[in-house]
Write an enzyme that holds these catalytic residues in place. Structure first.
Site, mmCIF file in Angstrom:
data_model
loop_
_atom_site.group_PDB
_atom_site.id
_atom_site.type_symbol
_atom_site.label_atom_id
_atom_site.label_comp_id
_atom_site.label_asym_id
_atom_site.label_seq_id
_atom_site.Cartn_x
_atom_site.Cartn_y
_atom_site.Cartn_z
ATOM 1 N N ASP A 315 0.863 -1.166 0.000
ATOM 2 C CA ASP A 315 0.000 0.000 0.000
ATOM 3 C C ASP A 315 0.913 1.233 0.000
ATOM 4 O O ASP A 315 2.119 1.108 0.261
ATOM 5 C CB ASP A 315 -0.896 -0.025 1.244
ATOM 6 C CG ASP A 315 -1.778 1.203 1.339
ATOM 7 O OD1 ASP A 315 -2.396 1.552 0.317
ATOM 8 O OD2 ASP A 315 -1.835 1.815 2.417
ATOM 9 N N ASP A 507 -1.609 -0.940 6.011
ATOM 10 C CA ASP A 507 -2.103 -0.561 7.332
ATOM 11 C C ASP A 507 -3.532 -0.067 7.176
ATOM 12 O O ASP A 507 -4.006 0.180 6.067
ATOM 13 C CB ASP A 507 -1.217 0.516 7.980
ATOM 14 C CG ASP A 507 -1.329 1.865 7.278
ATOM 15 O OD1 ASP A 507 -1.746 1.879 6.103
ATOM 16 O OD2 ASP A 507 -0.994 2.884 7.898
ATOM 17 N N ASP A 511 -7.008 -1.873 4.290
ATOM 18 C CA ASP A 511 -6.054 -2.890 3.846
ATOM 19 C C ASP A 511 -6.334 -4.263 4.449
ATOM 20 O O ASP A 511 -5.722 -5.248 4.043
ATOM 21 C CB ASP A 511 -4.625 -2.477 4.221
ATOM 22 C CG ASP A 511 -4.145 -1.271 3.420
ATOM 23 O OD1 ASP A 511 -4.482 -1.201 2.228
ATOM 24 O OD2 ASP A 511 -3.463 -0.420 3.989
#
Length: 639
Positions: A315, A507, A511
């Site tokens: 991410d 995080d 996610d």
């Protein structure tokens, strides 16, 4: 009570120890024959119970070490070595208990997903009374569509709803990955799981709790976890070949000697204890070493998976970037000095809780500009802060808010991912402060290390806009970018990535589904992302991406140690079996010698507690890698 719980959790170990004690007492009082029968009946019962489990496993298409354990137990009983049979039972149950204990200990430090899930909603008694905030609390599941809810400052929005208050500001970072607060106006939708800003707001429920955004993400997590294929234990892969070799050697000894006892003497040395104990001990050592490094792995199976990783996905916001805005430029208006504008703005921002305020204050302190106290100060929620400093009125905030007090305000041209705070002094526009979310200084080194250590594919999966995502990826050396993704799209892409296993780092709540769906999910949990932590296989407790490298390096070292320990056990056992084929090792001596083999494999497996470093060297900032250039975050409006 805790000791009783352990005894109840591992009954086979408890019963085996009691059997040992009872047999020992009977030997002491010269009742060896009774002890022999007790041990034989007990081990026979364990064999029957194990066989039942084996049948179930075979029906599911899985054959493990239990078959070797059964053969070894039957063989030791056949030659009257009931003490050796009890030892095999203890080793069999002890290995399983070690694996279970490792997983339980790792999970104990993690927060459950539902700990953050909204449970209570404040339903207004009289929604038509704009002056009354009298409300009664109800469980989120009982909120009906159309109910008017009160959400107090810093509370989590319980259900998806339409904002009734004129304006509100929400932290949606755990849902969208956006690091900056988002302003919503009356009539706009607010998602459950967002955190309200500094003022109480009202909203009308659009959906029930079960149908709201946060709960849908929770459902995605459960769905992804349930779709995982079971992982075969490392030692189980050696079961059939090792069993076949042992039976061939034992059968050959019997055929050549014509003595059935020779068959049992060889099989006594084929006990699966090295296989049963070596891998769990090594993995437990790896889990312990990782925990000391600030990395929590949830089981030994995770250690093995992360050691074999071949693809990695990240991410962006809060993972590759720091998730907090930093000052990148001061643009003073004519007649003002840059340091003067920054010092006055930072002094005023002492009285603000806005996310940009911390970045402005930090920048001023870094430049050695002292923050001055204000004679008076006030904050207008979501708009800005006003303070009287050295007799001057300083206003910092959104362009519209500042322009209402300083008509000469000029909007700044923003680069990719930049946000701006505007400053006015005594009714005159003083300048703009530009902030951006910097990349983690260790991020580029982490990506480079993975590429150099057998990770063939590195990708970015983010909900941010493409231009920002590509800018970050380019500076960090990531060529494959998938941007503007929703949680289900991340899950789909993670499932399609090749080669496998796939590692995903992220995080926040948004996610959580993809972390659960990936072969190895790693959560940056230092900032308390409980949803991601629960869904992930690995949680990093230190705010450093370099710990991803530590996790992979520890996993690979642990797997090497476990495999080597297993091969040591197999090699010694096969060598001793070959010797036993000649009749030089009686059954009793064989059982004792086999315990020395067990000890050798266990001692070697303990090497997993230590090992070579990952290779990343601490940078100047102590984050674990040399610093890399700052990059921008998701485009966002000014304050």
């Amino acid at each position: 009570m805790r000791s009783l719980g352990l005894l109840w959790r591992y009954p086979v170990i408890t019963l085996t120890v009691l059997a040992f004690a009872l047999v020992g007492v009977l030997h002491a009082v010269d009742q060896q024959q009774v002890g022999r029968w007790i041990a034989t009946v007990y081990v026979a019962a364990v064999v029957v119970w194990t066989l039942i489990g084996m049948v179930r496993d075979v029906l599911r298409g899985h054959v493990g070490l239990d078959i070797l354990a059964v053969v070894a137990m039957v063989a030791t009983l056949a030659v009257g070595e009931y003490i050796a049979a009890l030892i095999i039972v203890l080793m069999l149950s002890g290995g399983e208990a070690l694996e279970d204990f490792a997983g339980r200990r790792a999970r104990r430090d993690l927060s459950a997903l539902l700990d953050r899930s909204p449970r209570i909603a404040h339903v207004l008694h009289d929604p038509g009374d704009a002056q009354s905030d009298e409300a009664h609390d109800v469980p989120v599941d009982e909120v009906a569509v159309g109910d008017v809810l009160l959400v107090r400052p810093a509370e989590i929005v319980p259900v998806d709803g339409t904002l009734l208050t004129a304006e509100g500001e929400f932290d949606e970072s755990s849902l969208t990955g956006e690091s900056l607060p988002v302003s919503r106006h009356a009539g706009e939708e607010v998602l459950s799981g967002a955190i309200n800003g500094s003022r109480a707001i009202r909203l009308r429920a659009l959906r029930t709790g079960a149908d709201s955004q946060y709960q849908q993400i929770v459902a995605l997590v459960h769905q992804a976890e349930s779709s995982h294929a079971p992982i075969v234990r490392l030692a189980d892969r050696f079961a059939i070949p090792f069993t076949a070799v042992a039976l061939v050697l034992a059968g050959t000894a019997w055929a050549l000697s014509g003595d059935a006892t020779r068959f049992a003497e060889v099989l006594v040395l084929a006990t699966p204890c090295p296989l049963l104990i070596a891998a769990p001990v090594a993995f437990l050592g790896g889990l312990s070493r990782a925990a000391k490094s600030g990395v929590i792995m949830k089981s030994g199976a995770v250690v093995e998976q992360i050691a074999r990783v071949r693809s990695a996905a990240f991410d962006k916001t809060g993972t590759l970037t720091q998730g907090r805005p930093e000052l990148v430029e001061v643009r003073p208006a004519p007649g003002f000095d840059a340091d003067e504008v920054l010092q006055l703005a930072a002094s005023a921002e002492q009285y603000s809780s806005h996310v940009l305020a911390a970045g402005i204050r930090t920048a001023a302190e870094a430049r050695g500009l002292p923050l001055e106290a204000a004679a008076e100060a006030s904050e207008t929620a979501t708009n800005g802060v006003s303070a009287t400093i050295r007799g001057r009125t300083v206003v910092v905030g959104k362009p519209a808010y500042v322009a209402s007090l300083a008509p000469d305000t000029v909007r700044a041209e923003l680069g990719t991912g930049e946000a701006a705070a505007y400053v006015a002094v005594d009714g005159r526009f003083a300048g703009a402060l530009l902030l951006a979310d910097a990349a983690r200084p260790e991020a580029a080194a982490v990506v480079s290390w993975l590429r150099l250590h057998e990770v063939e594919r590195v990708a970015m999966l983010t909900g941010d806009v493409r231009s920002t995502a590509e800018s970050v990826a380019h500076q960090l050396g990531i060529e494959e970018v998938h941007a503007e993704l929703l949680p289900p799209e991340k899950v789909r892409l993670a499932a399609e990535l090749e080669p496998r296993p796939v590692l995903m780092v992220g995080d926040g709540v948004n996610d959580a589904p993809v972390l659960a769906a990936a072969d190895i999910g790693i959560a940056m949990g230092a900032k308390g992302a409980t949803a991601a932590g629960d869904a992930a296989d690995v949680v990093i407790l230190v705010d450093s991406l370099a710990k991803v490298v530590d996790a992979v390096a520890i996993g690979r070292h642990t797997l090497r140690v476990a495999l080597t320990a297993i091969w040591i056990g197999i090699g010694l056992s096969v060598g001793l079996m070959v010797v036993a084929m000649t009749g030089l090792i009686p059954a009793v001596a064989g059982a004792l010698v086999q315990e020395l083999v067990d000890l050798a494999t266990i001692l070697y497996a303990l090497r997993a507690l230590s090992g070579p470093p990952s290779g990343l060297r601490p940078g100047a900032d102590g984050t674990g890698a040399d610093a890399v250039p700052a990059v921008a975050a998701t485009p966002a409006p000014g304050r």
